[in-house]
Design an enzyme around this catalytic site. Structure first.
Site, PDB file in Angstrom:
ATOM      1  CG  PHE A  20      -0.274   0.430   2.506  1.00 35.69           C
ATOM      2  CD1 PHE A  20      -0.105   1.774   2.817  1.00 35.69           C
ATOM      3  CD2 PHE A  20       0.213  -0.516   3.402  1.00 35.69           C
ATOM      4  CE1 PHE A  20       0.535   2.168   4.002  1.00 35.69           C
ATOM      5  CE2 PHE A  20       0.850  -0.139   4.581  1.00 35.69           C
ATOM      6  CZ  PHE A  20       1.012   1.218   4.871  1.00 35.69           C
ATOM      7  CE  LYS A  26      -2.855  -8.482  -4.623  1.00 38.52           C
ATOM      8  NZ  LYS A  26      -3.340  -7.514  -3.600  1.00 38.52           N
ATOM      9  CD  GLU A  53      -5.611  -6.260  -0.100  1.00 41.37           C
ATOM     10  OE1 GLU A  53      -4.551  -5.912  -0.666  1.00 41.37           O
ATOM     11  OE2 GLU A  53      -5.745  -7.337   0.503  1.00 41.37           O
ATOM     12  CB  SER A 101       4.711  -7.322   5.635  1.00 39.55           C
ATOM     13  OG  SER A 101       3.823  -8.331   5.215  1.00 39.55           O
ATOM     14  CB  CYS A 105      10.396  -0.155   2.999  1.00 36.06           C
ATOM     15  SG  CYS A 105      11.029   0.445   1.444  1.00 36.06           S
ATOM     16  CD  GLU A 117       8.256  -2.873   8.480  1.00 32.64           C
ATOM     17  OE1 GLU A 117       7.450  -3.790   8.233  1.00 32.64           O
ATOM     18  OE2 GLU A 117       8.863  -2.244   7.601  1.00 32.64           O
TER      19      GLU A 117
HETATM   20  P1  NAD Z   1       1.524  -6.612   2.941  1.00 32.79           P
HETATM   21  O1  NAD Z   1       2.560  -7.662   3.016  1.00 32.79           O
HETATM   22  O2  NAD Z   1       0.393  -6.650   3.888  1.00 32.79           O
HETATM   23  O3  NAD Z   1       0.857  -6.608   1.473  1.00 32.79           O
HETATM   24  C1  NAD Z   1       1.647  -6.637   0.305  1.00 32.79           C
HETATM   25  C2  NAD Z   1       0.866  -7.370  -0.780  1.00 32.79           C
HETATM   26  O4  NAD Z   1       0.644  -8.722  -0.366  1.00 32.79           O
HETATM   27  C3  NAD Z   1      -0.496  -6.763  -1.060  1.00 32.79           C
HETATM   28  O5  NAD Z   1      -0.726  -6.745  -2.456  1.00 32.79           O
HETATM   29  C4  NAD Z   1      -1.449  -7.695  -0.337  1.00 32.79           C
HETATM   30  O6  NAD Z   1      -2.706  -7.789  -0.969  1.00 32.79           O
HETATM   31  C5  NAD Z   1      -0.738  -9.029  -0.390  1.00 32.79           C
HETATM   32  N1  NAD Z   1      -1.059  -9.877   0.772  1.00 32.79           N
HETATM   33  C6  NAD Z   1      -1.357  -9.465   2.031  1.00 32.79           C
HETATM   34  N2  NAD Z   1      -1.592 -10.524   2.831  1.00 32.79           N
HETATM   35  C7  NAD Z   1      -1.413 -11.627   2.072  1.00 32.79           C
HETATM   36  C8  NAD Z   1      -1.506 -13.034   2.333  1.00 32.79           C
HETATM   37  N3  NAD Z   1      -1.818 -13.500   3.542  1.00 32.79           N
HETATM   38  N4  NAD Z   1      -1.254 -13.880   1.330  1.00 32.79           N
HETATM   39  C9  NAD Z   1      -0.933 -13.426   0.096  1.00 32.79           C
HETATM   40  N5  NAD Z   1      -0.847 -12.113  -0.205  1.00 32.79           N
HETATM   41  C10 NAD Z   1      -1.074 -11.221   0.760  1.00 32.79           C
HETATM   42  O7  NAD Z   1       2.298  -5.197   3.010  1.00 32.79           O
HETATM   43  P2  NAD Z   1       1.668  -3.749   3.132  1.00 32.79           P
HETATM   44  O8  NAD Z   1       1.123  -3.571   4.499  1.00 32.79           O
HETATM   45  O9  NAD Z   1       0.789  -3.469   1.963  1.00 32.79           O
HETATM   46  O10 NAD Z   1       2.986  -2.866   2.948  1.00 32.79           O
HETATM   47  C11 NAD Z   1       3.829  -2.495   3.999  1.00 32.79           C
HETATM   48  C12 NAD Z   1       5.017  -3.423   4.111  1.00 32.79           C
HETATM   49  O11 NAD Z   1       5.760  -3.408   2.895  1.00 32.79           O
HETATM   50  C13 NAD Z   1       6.005  -2.993   5.181  1.00 32.79           C
HETATM   51  O12 NAD Z   1       6.449  -4.138   5.864  1.00 32.79           O
HETATM   52  C14 NAD Z   1       7.141  -2.355   4.403  1.00 32.79           C
HETATM   53  O13 NAD Z   1       8.401  -2.382   5.055  1.00 32.79           O
HETATM   54  C15 NAD Z   1       7.143  -3.193   3.185  1.00 32.79           C
HETATM   55  N6  NAD Z   1       7.796  -2.527   2.080  1.00 32.79           N
HETATM   56  C16 NAD Z   1       9.016  -2.974   1.695  1.00 32.79           C
HETATM   57  C17 NAD Z   1       9.678  -2.351   0.668  1.00 32.79           C
HETATM   58  C18 NAD Z   1      11.009  -2.845   0.225  1.00 32.79           C
HETATM   59  O14 NAD Z   1      11.409  -2.564  -0.899  1.00 32.79           O
HETATM   60  N7  NAD Z   1      11.740  -3.601   1.026  1.00 32.79           N
HETATM   61  C19 NAD Z   1       9.083  -1.265   0.011  1.00 32.79           C
HETATM   62  C20 NAD Z   1       7.825  -0.841   0.429  1.00 32.79           C
HETATM   63  C21 NAD Z   1       7.180  -1.491   1.462  1.00 32.79           C
END
Ligand code: NAD
Length: 501
Positions: free
Chosen positions: A149, A173, A176, A226, A281, A385
């Site tokens: 997000f 994808k 959401e 994450s 991040c 985190e």
């Molecule tokens: P998230 O892991 O909740 O979601 C990321 C994606 O995974 C979304 O598209 C989501 O729909 C999908 N997803 C969520 N739960 C899932 C599941 N159980 N099974 C399969 N797919 C699933 O992350 P977020 O909250 O949207 O974003 C924040 C996180 O992203 C933080 O931890 C941040 O550090 C990390 N981040 C990392 C970087 C990097 O380059 N290292 C960059 C930006 C964000």
């Protein structure tokens, strides 16, 4: 209330699953829209469309592909503010920061315009008498991007520009929580002249992700999110024979040496830790002053700055920091602040009850900035985190101790050192176990022509995002050894060819 569905084959496609997710405006707390959550069958249909578009797109001349990218760059500049407004209203980051989100993605489109140069292979003339050898980079096929997000413009553009320029067809994808910008990006790609089916958006949740990670027609999965989900996506995709790069969470430390300009450090820390409400991040979430005198001075300088943060509606031009993305995420961050308190960190500034100060926007997902001192390595609030507007201070008595904190932490995304001493900086850069390092730079995010990626539990897979690594990720090498009849000897040869001939 608006609704987002899917974008497949160059057109909007209505969701059939009957499942919808809410889209909120975090500044007001109001639900402003809904997003369709695709079923497995709908994702499979999108994969089939992308697969159908692949052969023609892969065969499109690399110069024509570059021209689509050139058009896209122009359109993104024109649409930047519209994209930023949509982004700000669903994410909650302030408008100027949302413009930066678009800009950093756009820069990858600018880099990808140079794809004819980037895809040039290697050629060795006359490796043996009359024999030449050359290698080229071929696209993989249908590839998927699964995005978080917190950068709804930048990260989809990181992935899609590199994948598409390399000749792949792409399924995005997105998160959401803020799907409007990805849907607007689909319009931008279409206007840029991209053939139908090359860029597709499937909105959804775990069901969509699982389908993309397991369907044999998807050749590679690029993920950012994450760490637990990154690990899951990496394990699932690779178990199904796919190439996968999966970027995860972070805990980024800034080392503050006694010779640093502490005014500069305080400003850098406030911008880095509290910008975008800490939902980056690459945000600095841990400050490591070396020596108690530096630590005391830092606390004294940071406290008034954190208390004075201008927090408000994301479109308020005066606001420096907006709300968190959802009520659920706000509550999770609050839980970590409670935990830090219970674990014995000293609360210097407490942002937990800030909501009550928001005139007119009490239902928005706001937190004030928080500052904790005397944080210790064993604390869970330090090891995990938080991803919110809080900064933790870990006091170190010398450089070696300071160096050990980011190096020993399970995450290794970004870090920074502030010092005037070149030897110390160089030593830090050489030895710290982290993937992206800043020297007197608080948020060392590599530009588009370099590559982005952390170490340890911040990234799974060997190949980083964008830059030359992006080209490698989205292509496979074909190596050709050629000889023409004139150079051939008569008679069969039964030994492996060597360079003796
Ligand atoms: P998230 O892991 O909740 O979601 C990321 C994606 O995974 C979304 O598209 C989501 O729909 C999908 N997803 C969520 N739960 C899932 C599941 N159980 N099974 C399969 N797919 C699933 O992350 P977020 O909250 O949207 O974003 C924040 C996180 O992203 C933080 O931890 C941040 O550090 C990390 N981040 C990392 C970087 C990097 O380059 N290292 C960059 C930006 C964000």
């Amino acid at each position: 209330m608006y609704q987002h569905h899917h974008f497949v084959g160059g057109a909007l496609v209505e969701g059939q699953s009957g499942r919808l997710g809410p889209i909120f405006n975090p500044s007001t707390g109001e639900q402003q829209g809904e997003v369709a959550l695709a079923s497995k069958a709908e994702v499979e249909a999108a994969i089939a469309v992308a697969q159908g578009a692949f052969a023609d797109w892969a065969a499109t001349s690399v110069v024509k592909r570059a021209r689509v990218l050139q058009n896209l760059v122009q359109i993104l500049y024109r649409e930047k503010d519209n994209l930023a407004r949509a982004l700000s209203s669903e994410h909650g980051k302030v408008f100027s920061d949302a413009q930066g989100d678009v800009q950093r993605g756009l820069e990858v489109a600018e880099f990808a315009q140079g794809i004819p140069h980037l895809l040039k292979g290697e050629f060795s003339d006359n490796v043996s008498t009359g024999i030449d050898m050359y290698s080229m980079r071929k696209p993989l096929g249908v590839v998927a991007g699964i995005t978080p997000f917190n950068f709804p413009a930048m990260i989809p553009l990181w992935m899609s520009c590199m994948a598409i320029a390399c000749g792949n067809t792409f399924i995005l994808k997105p998160s959401e929580k803020d799907p409007s910008v990805p849907m607007l990006l689909a319009d931008c790609w279409k206007e840029a002249g991209l053939p139908d089916g090359v860029f597709n958006v499937v909105n959804g949740d775990k069901e969509s992700v699982d389908t993309l990670c397991t369907d044999p027609r998807v050749k590679a999965v690029s993920f950012v999110g994450s760490t637990p989900i990154a690990q899951y996506v990496y394990a699932t995709s690779t178990a199904h024979g796919k190439r996968c790069q999966a970027m995860g969470g972070a805990k980024n430390h800034m080392i503050i040496m006694p010779d640093a300009d502490l005014e500069q450090v305080a400003d850098a820390l406030v911008g880095s830790a509290y910008g975008s409400a800490g939902e980056r991040c690459m945000a600095i979430s841990v400050a490591v002053p070396v020596g108690d005198a530096v630590a005391d001075k830092m606390v004294e300088m940071l406290k008034p700055r954190v208390e004075a943060l201008k927090i408000g509606h994301s479109m308020d031009p005066e606001a420096e920091m907006g709300p968190l993305v959802t009520a659920q995420h706000r509550d999770k961050v609050k839980g970590y602040l409670d935990l830090a308190d219970e674990e014995g960190a000293k609360v210097v500034v407490d942002g937990r009850d800030f909501t009550y100060a928001m005139q007119g926007y009490e239902d928005g997902y706001y937190l004030g900035g928080s500052l904790f001192d005397h944080v210790k390595p064993g604390m869970r609030s330090y090891r995990e985190e938080i991803f919110g507007p809080t900064l933790q201070i870990m006091r170190a008595s010398n450089f070696e101790e300071a160096l050990s904190y980011p190096s020993d932490h399970e995450y290794g995304n970004g870090t920074s050192i502030f010092t005037r001493d070149g030897d110390t900086a160089r030593d830090y850069v050489a030895r710290v176990e982290v993937g992206m390092v800043g020297v007197n730079i608080p948020i060392p995010v590599p530009l588009a022509f370099h590559s982005f990626g952390g170490w340890k539990n911040s990234a799974f897979g060997d190949i980083n995002q964008h830059g030359l690594e992006g080209v490698r990720f989205f292509t496979k090498t074909k190596t050709v050894t050629q000889r023409w009849p004139k150079g051939m000897k008569e008679g069969a040869e039964f030994v492996i060819p060597t360079l003796n001939s």
